[in-house]
Design an enzyme around this catalytic site. Structure first.
Site, PDB file in Angstrom:
ATOM      1  N   SER A 128       0.830  -1.203   0.000  1.00  0.00           N
ATOM      2  CA  SER A 128       0.000   0.000   0.000  1.00  0.00           C
ATOM      3  C   SER A 128       0.873   1.265   0.000  1.00  0.00           C
ATOM      4  CB  SER A 128      -0.934  -0.073   1.211  1.00  0.00           C
ATOM      5  OG  SER A 128      -1.918   0.907   1.137  1.00  0.00           O
ATOM      6  N   HIS A 174      -7.220  -5.745  -0.563  1.00  0.00           N
ATOM      7  CA  HIS A 174      -6.066  -4.947  -0.134  1.00  0.00           C
ATOM      8  C   HIS A 174      -5.266  -5.550   1.028  1.00  0.00           C
ATOM      9  CE1 HIS A 174      -4.107  -1.049  -0.604  1.00  0.00           C
ATOM     10  NE2 HIS A 174      -4.064  -0.923   0.709  1.00  0.00           N
TER      11      HIS A 174
END
Ligand SMILES: *[C@@H]1O[C@H](CO)[C@@H](O)[C@H](O)[C@H]1NC(C)=O
Ligand SMILES: *[C@@H]1O[C@H](CO)[C@@H](O)[C@H](O)[C@H]1NC(C)=O
Ligand SMILES: *[C@@H]1O[C@H](CO)[C@@H](O)[C@H](O)[C@H]1NC(C)=O
Length: 422
Positions: free
Chosen positions: A193, A396
């Site tokens: 991320s 994610h």
């Protein structure tokens, strides 16, 4: 109106923490800064039956599972002191390849690489595969809330940074430090991320660092954010500047920190309703599908998550969403001309990233959308693999915490590391 809100917040904090916490409120050069700290209350957590790994720190966790680690303090050119935890190789053979730097995502810390435990944490798996692992922490989080002159509790300037500074100062300082201690010519890099954003910033603004990188892996890469699917960031992004101004005026420049109320609240709730509260929080933020992360790991992750960021960092991401550009922080026309020589901020030139890059993206990722990854991929000159995890529900945070992560993500990383590190 603002004066009243400010007073109410002060009162609330007082009531909440007078029993045992610490509060300080500073106004420096018309810049408010509120600091308060909740006591950790471990005995209470034990008594309530919290899963122990929820509240152990990096060193305690690695000690518990029998992995020798070292803490190193790295000082950046602008004076921030960053904690980097080294996990020594734990295998029968010889140390393998170049050292590996791990950089966590937003709201997180080095703990994200080990909190799922010795069988499934990427930090441990890499050490088992004979790699020398360095789990970093960017400026301002729970382990790196230190500076040679600034006091994070008193000096608003401490919080004046975004991922731009992570990429320009933090990552290069860590790379140079690891090279010096290990006497190696290169390192590998694995980011998740925002940890990927940090790397893309470094490679663009300080391309001379490409010579020091053997290869980099990017789990859920974040650069262009034009097509972000998650509704909340889309909604908030156009107002990110006003939100930041309000938070700063009130004195909240440090957000989502470990010593703050929101952390304690979620840590507590997630022990008792991991799927219903913490799973749902991941779903709202990232598109997460229930069941892909074990209840144990959901609960434990919220003891480590919310490790602290700056309000300016969130604003910078808001600007990326609102403009659809991967660009430097927008200070407004006048200041932009002064800093960048142009009225709008320049884009990061990722075509300067000449070192070898592997992108690992997820089909159901509410933050890092496939369309945005395509924009990034099309500009990278040395993309050796653009890997799409073959599970339509993959999202994610599954990339690091998912039940299947060791099998469908980490095995891929180890395979490519071995191939390009021999
Ligand atoms: C509060 O501050 C005092 C003095 O700085 C310190 O000794 C104490 O440990 C702090 N308490 C908490 C709960 O942080
Ligand atoms: C981790 O916890 C141990 C034991 O409480 C403490 O001595 C150590 O300073 C902590 N490490 C960090 C980096 O906070
Ligand atoms: C992930 O969630 C989806 C949808 O709920 C499910 O079909 C899939 O089997 C899950 N995967 C794992 C590894 O639990």
């Amino acid at each position: 109106m603002e004066g009243v809100i400010f007073k109410l917040i002060k009162l609330l904090l007082l009531v909440l923490y007078l029993h045992n916490g610490n509060i300080s409120i500073h106004a420096a050069r018309h810049q408010n800064l509120i600091y308060y700290s909740l006591p950790e209350k471990r005995p209470l957590k034990k008594a309530l039956g919290f899963i122990e790994d929820t509240y152990l720190n990096f060193t305690e966790l690695t000690n518990k599972y029998g992995y020798p680690t070292e803490q190193h303090d790295v000082i950046t050119d602008d004076g921030y002191i960053l904690a980097v935890f080294r996990i020594l190789p734990k295998c029968d053979g010889q140390k393998r390849g170049f050292p590996i730097i791990l950089m966590h995502g937003i709201y997180d810390s080095s703990d994200e690489w080990i909190l799922t435990g010795p069988e499934t944490g990427l930090g441990y798996i890499l050490a088992n595969n004979c790699y020398d692992v360095w789990a970093a922490n960017h400026r301002g989080n729970v382990y790196s809330r230190r500076h040679v002159t600034l006091n994070p509790n008193k000096d608003a300037d401490f919080w004046d940074y975004t991922f731009d500074e992570h990429g320009y100062y933090d990552v290069p300082a860590i790379v140079d430090y690891v090279l010096r201690i290990t006497q190696q010519p290169k390192v590998n890099y694995i980011g998740h991320s925002q940890g990927t954003t940090d790397f893309f910033v470094m490679g663009s603004l300080r391309p001379e660092y490409n010579n020091k990188i053997q290869m980099s892996f990017h789990l859920s890469p974040v650069a262009w954010m034009k097509n972000i699917a998650s509704p909340l960031p889309r909604l908030v992004a156009p107002a990110s500047k006003s939100i930041r101004r309000l938070l700063d005026d009130l004195g909240f420049r440090e957000l989502f920190a470990k010593h703050q109320f929101i952390h304690s609240l979620l840590e507590f709730l997630c022990q008792f309703a991991p799927d219903d509260i913490c799973g749902e929080a991941y779903t709202a933020a990232t598109g997460y599908k229930r069941g892909n992360i074990s209840s144990r790991n959901l609960a434990v992750s919220f003891g480590h998550l919310f490790a602290g960021i700056s309000s300016k960092d969130l604003d910078h991401f808001g600007q990326l969403v609102a403009t659809g550009r991967f660009q430097r922080y927008d200070y407004g026309m006048k200041e932009n001309i002064k800093r960048y020589g142009s009225p709008i901020p320049p884009e990061y030139d990722v075509s300067k990233i000449t070192s070898a890059v592997v992108l690992i993206s997820a089909q159901n990722d509410g933050v890092s959308s496939l369309k945005d990854v395509e924009i990034l991929a099309s500009k990278l000159p040395n993309l050796i693999e653009n890997y799409l995890v073959p599970d339509p529900s993959w999202s994610h945070n599954d990339q690091v915490f998912g039940k299947k992560a060791p099998k469908i993500v980490f095995a891929k990383i180890v395979e490519l590391l071995n191939k390009y590190n021999s």
